[in-house]
Design an enzyme around this catalytic site. Structure first.
Site, PDB file in Angstrom:
ATOM      1  N   SER A 198      32.008  42.122  43.061  1.00 30.23           N
ATOM      2  CA  SER A 198      31.915  41.102  44.113  1.00 30.23           C
ATOM      3  C   SER A 198      30.931  39.982  43.803  1.00 30.23           C
ATOM      4  O   SER A 198      30.791  39.038  44.577  1.00 30.23           O
ATOM      5  CB  SER A 198      31.519  41.753  45.438  1.00 30.23           C
ATOM      6  OG  SER A 198      30.185  42.195  45.369  1.00 30.23           O
ATOM      7  N   LYS A 199      30.267  40.043  42.663  1.00 30.86           N
ATOM      8  CA  LYS A 199      29.361  38.943  42.288  1.00 30.86           C
ATOM      9  C   LYS A 199      30.198  37.788  41.733  1.00 30.86           C
ATOM     10  O   LYS A 199      31.353  37.983  41.370  1.00 30.86           O
ATOM     11  CB  LYS A 199      28.332  39.428  41.260  1.00 30.86           C
ATOM     12  CG  LYS A 199      27.527  40.656  41.734  1.00 30.86           C
ATOM     13  CD  LYS A 199      26.612  40.344  42.911  1.00 30.86           C
ATOM     14  CE  LYS A 199      26.246  41.577  43.718  1.00 30.86           C
ATOM     15  NZ  LYS A 199      25.114  42.329  43.287  1.00 30.86           N
TER      16      LYS A 199
END
Ligand code: PLP
Length: 396
Positions: A198-199
């Site tokens: 999710s980065k």
């Protein structure tokens, strides 16, 4: 309409063939642990961030842990950091027997307030125990680093940046009257990245990296990454298995090329929200306050300056919990980052820091809500999000 908080499939589809080819090449190379894919990634991420060296590791958490180990943090030390961040920041400090020294956040940026840090370090009994300053560039915008670097110099402290959410985000450093943009992780002595999916730059599992321009520290980190063995089977120090997989590095080597355009798309989406929310009258009513890009002014009209990379787009909202439930019921993915500040976590209830109060962090934990901001989000989806939020407050 369904608007997820993050849609990794939309990111994957246009580059799927390229990624599969890179994975296949790695499979055929029979080189799965460290090796050329990792070396290439280390070089490219370090260069992208304006640092001399990169050390690929198993996660953002292990990047923090290994960096604190390389900085000599041990039992009884204090590490100055934020109580309003992901748990890993505090967890890595505690695992070394050290303790976090929390500084409350600035209500606008959600990042630690350097003036409050300075006030804490004015107490010599505290300053003596502090070894490292660990600012966290939360949501994709840098901490105000200039005053922190001054503090580090004044007190002889090392600076480790938790840049897990901020790869490529830049901070304006004024040198001889000129603004020079420096990337997150390259401002202090070392910086940590996470490649959690999710980065902004995510792999297909866990991964992380430490960047530094201190080549001795980079060497130390490479040794710590393999259980402290240097040469192999000779252990002068105790490290861990902190290695990054070659397959993850291969994925990241493909994705890194697209990172600048993904950052730009997130910033475009933030600009659209700003416009839409303002038009809907939600900002003026005071029901919602939008994230502020505090360094944007210094960037002028240059759209390419990554003064904020919007890993998360986090608003403050009146009646936050009810709004969250309503948006989820309307098919909109939202999340609270983070509902419980770190000093209130159960695992530190036995420590003196647990009875401290950090009012801005506590307030943020009660008021913030992350909205979808991923690059592939469409204008139509954003209109739906703003429209539903407007409907929620109108009905009240
Ligand atoms: C994601 C994150 C980490 C940890 O990274 P992992 O790769 O999940 O171990 C650390 N700090 C912050 C601020 C993060 O957002």
């Amino acid at each position: 309409m369904n608007v997820p908080l993050l849609d990794l499939k939309a990111q994957l589809d246009p580059i799927r063939d390229e990624i599969q080819a890179a994975i296949n090449t790695t499979i055929d190379s029979i080189c799965y642990i460290l090796g050329p894919e990792i070396e290439r990634l280390e070089k490219d991420v370090a260069a992208y961030s304006g640092s001399l060296a990169g050390v690929g590791v198993s996660s953002g958490t292990d990047a923090l842990l290994a960096a604190l180990m390389a900085m000599g943090v041990k039992d009884g030390d204090l590490v100055l950091t934020s109580p309003y961040t992901f748990f890993a920041t505090m967890g890595s400090i505690l695992r070394l027997g050290a303790e976090p020294l929390f500084v409350d956040i600035d209500p606008v940026t959600f990042n630690i307030d350097p003036e409050k840090a300075a006030a804490l370090l004015d107490d010599p009994a505290i300053a003596r125990r502090v070894k490292v300053l660990l600012p966290v560039h939360l949501y994709g915008q840098c901490v105000d680093m200039a005053p922190l670097m001054d503090l580090a110099q004044k007190h002889g402290l090392l600076v480790l940046e938790d840049a897990a959410q901020a790869i490529g985000a830049v901070y304006p450093v004024v040198q001889n009257g000129e603004t020079v943009w420096k990337a997150a992780g390259s401002i202090g002595d070392a910086g940590c990245f996470s490649f959690f999916p999710s980065k902004n730059l995510g792999c297909m599992g866990d991964g992380g990296m430490i960047i530094t321009s201190n080549l001795d520290m980079a060497e130390e980190l490479r040794i710590l990454r393999v259980h402290g063995g240097a040469p192999k089977y000779h252990h002068g120090v105790i490290g861990g298995n902190f290695r990054l997989d070659a397959i993850q590095a291969a994925v990241l080597n493909v994705k890194l090329k697209y990172l600048p355009e993904w950052h730009a798309a997130r910033r475009r989406n933030a600009g659209r929200y700003q416009q839409m929310f303002t038009q809907a009258g939600i900002v003026d009513s005071g029901d919602v306050s939008l994230p502020a890009a505090v360094y944007a002014d210094k960037a002028g009209p240059q759209p390419t300056v990554d003064y904020h990379i919007y890993n998360q787009y986090v608003i403050r909202a009146k009646d936050r919990d009810a709004l969250r439930d309503y948006l989820l019921s309307q098919g909109i993915g939202v999340e609270i980052y983070y509902p419980i500040p770190l000093h209130q976590q159960k695992c530190v209830a036995h420590l003196p820091l647990s009875i401290m109060s950090y009012p801005e962090s506590e307030k943020a934990a009660a008021e913030t809500l992350a909205l979808p901001i991923y690059p592939e989000l469409t204008e139509e989806m954003q209109e739906y999000v703003v429209n539903r939020i407007a409907a929620f407050y109108k009905a009240k």
